[in-house]
Design a protein around this motif. Sequence first.
Motif, PDB file in Angstrom:
ATOM      1  N   GLU A  93       4.024   1.230   2.613  1.00  0.00           N
ATOM      2  CA  GLU A  93       4.739   0.009   3.176  1.00  0.00           C
ATOM      3  C   GLU A  93       5.984  -0.225   2.636  1.00  0.00           C
ATOM      4  O   GLU A  93       6.617  -1.356   3.011  1.00  0.00           O
ATOM      5  N   SER A 134     -10.093   4.560  12.459  1.00  0.00           N
ATOM      6  CA  SER A 134      -9.025   5.832  11.914  1.00  0.00           C
ATOM      7  C   SER A 134      -8.497   6.529  13.385  1.00  0.00           C
ATOM      8  O   SER A 134      -9.217   6.715  14.263  1.00  0.00           O
ATOM      9  N   THR A 184      -8.249  -0.701  13.833  1.00  0.00           N
ATOM     10  CA  THR A 184      -9.526  -0.925  12.864  1.00  0.00           C
ATOM     11  C   THR A 184     -10.170   0.293  12.726  1.00  0.00           C
ATOM     12  O   THR A 184     -11.283   0.576  11.823  1.00  0.00           O
ATOM     13  N   GLU A 218       0.820  -1.308  -0.092  1.00  0.00           N
ATOM     14  CA  GLU A 218       0.078   0.000  -0.153  1.00  0.00           C
ATOM     15  C   GLU A 218       0.884   1.248  -0.115  1.00  0.00           C
ATOM     16  O   GLU A 218       1.919   1.372   0.878  1.00  0.00           O
ATOM     17  N   GLU A 271      -3.673  -3.842  16.738  1.00  0.00           N
ATOM     18  CA  GLU A 271      -4.552  -3.855  15.666  1.00  0.00           C
ATOM     19  C   GLU A 271      -5.428  -2.451  15.571  1.00  0.00           C
ATOM     20  O   GLU A 271      -6.213  -2.435  16.571  1.00  0.00           O
ATOM     21  N   VAL A 282      -8.588   4.813   8.474  1.00  0.00           N
ATOM     22  CA  VAL A 282      -8.791   3.270   8.268  1.00  0.00           C
ATOM     23  C   VAL A 282     -10.241   3.161   7.408  1.00  0.00           C
ATOM     24  O   VAL A 282     -11.287   3.470   8.127  1.00  0.00           O
ATOM     25  N   LYS A 283     -10.219   2.496   6.293  1.00  0.00           N
ATOM     26  CA  LYS A 283     -11.336   2.189   5.655  1.00  0.00           C
ATOM     27  C   LYS A 283     -12.021   0.962   6.351  1.00  0.00           C
ATOM     28  O   LYS A 283     -11.520   0.209   6.801  1.00  0.00           O
ATOM     29  N   LYS A 284     -13.538   0.952   6.067  1.00  0.00           N
ATOM     30  CA  LYS A 284     -14.354  -0.179   6.776  1.00  0.00           C
ATOM     31  C   LYS A 284     -13.695  -1.429   5.992  1.00  0.00           C
ATOM     32  O   LYS A 284     -13.421  -1.583   4.748  1.00  0.00           O
ATOM     33  N   GLY A 285     -13.584  -2.442   6.987  1.00  0.00           N
ATOM     34  CA  GLY A 285     -13.212  -3.800   6.777  1.00  0.00           C
ATOM     35  C   GLY A 285     -11.610  -3.763   6.516  1.00  0.00           C
ATOM     36  O   GLY A 285     -11.098  -4.936   6.369  1.00  0.00           O
ATOM     37  N   LYS A 286     -10.891  -2.619   6.789  1.00  0.00           N
ATOM     38  CA  LYS A 286      -9.379  -2.774   6.667  1.00  0.00           C
ATOM     39  C   LYS A 286      -8.997  -2.644   8.040  1.00  0.00           C
ATOM     40  O   LYS A 286      -9.445  -1.969   9.044  1.00  0.00           O
ATOM     41  N   SER A 287      -7.825  -2.949   8.206  1.00  0.00           N
ATOM     42  CA  SER A 287      -6.830  -2.905   9.585  1.00  0.00           C
ATOM     43  C   SER A 287      -5.589  -2.885   9.466  1.00  0.00           C
ATOM     44  O   SER A 287      -4.985  -3.140   8.422  1.00  0.00           O
ATOM     45  N   TYR A 288      -4.691  -2.107  10.346  1.00  0.00           N
ATOM     46  CA  TYR A 288      -3.323  -2.152  10.537  1.00  0.00           C
ATOM     47  C   TYR A 288      -2.712  -2.516  11.733  1.00  0.00           C
ATOM     48  O   TYR A 288      -3.442  -2.729  12.812  1.00  0.00           O
TER      49      TYR A 288
END
Length: 160
Positions: free
Chosen positions: A13, A116, A114, A6, A112, A148-154
């Motif tokens: 990244e 913003s 999930t 990304e 994690e 953080v977009k819905k369904g994404k995580s960092y």
Amino acid sequence: KELGLEITKEVDERYDPIRSTEAACKYLRTSYSKFKNWTLVAASYNRGVAGVRSDLEDQKVDNYYDALLNMETSRYVFRILAIKEIFENPAKYGFKINEDHFYQPEPLKEIEITESIHDLVAFSKNHGYNYKILKRHNPWLRQNKLSVKKGKSYQIALPK
């Protein structure tokens, strides 16, 4: 991006040591399947597969050593070869490497994310660290926020 990294204004990244290493390994494996030669693979890592292939075709050669490549790529390959030789024979070149010269891994925990984070300075303070420590372990964070977009995580790494 073509290797799954990304790259946005907030997240890059290529600066994540684990993700970028995984992408580099994928690149090297794919490039080797095309060239079947590690020297050309190294050149392509700098110049790109298409660039190296084009140079070889234009010059009607099939190896790195007969090809006239741009200066940056030529120097890049020889630097890799020099570093490889030094790593394999450090004493021969006047290097004495002891175990205490190596960085010791720092135990990290991953958090994690999930949702913003609008202020990474406040986030780091809330977790007991300063922003410098947060950035040291997460150089892939390129701004002071993380959307953080819905369904994404960092995964944000911090010392244990």
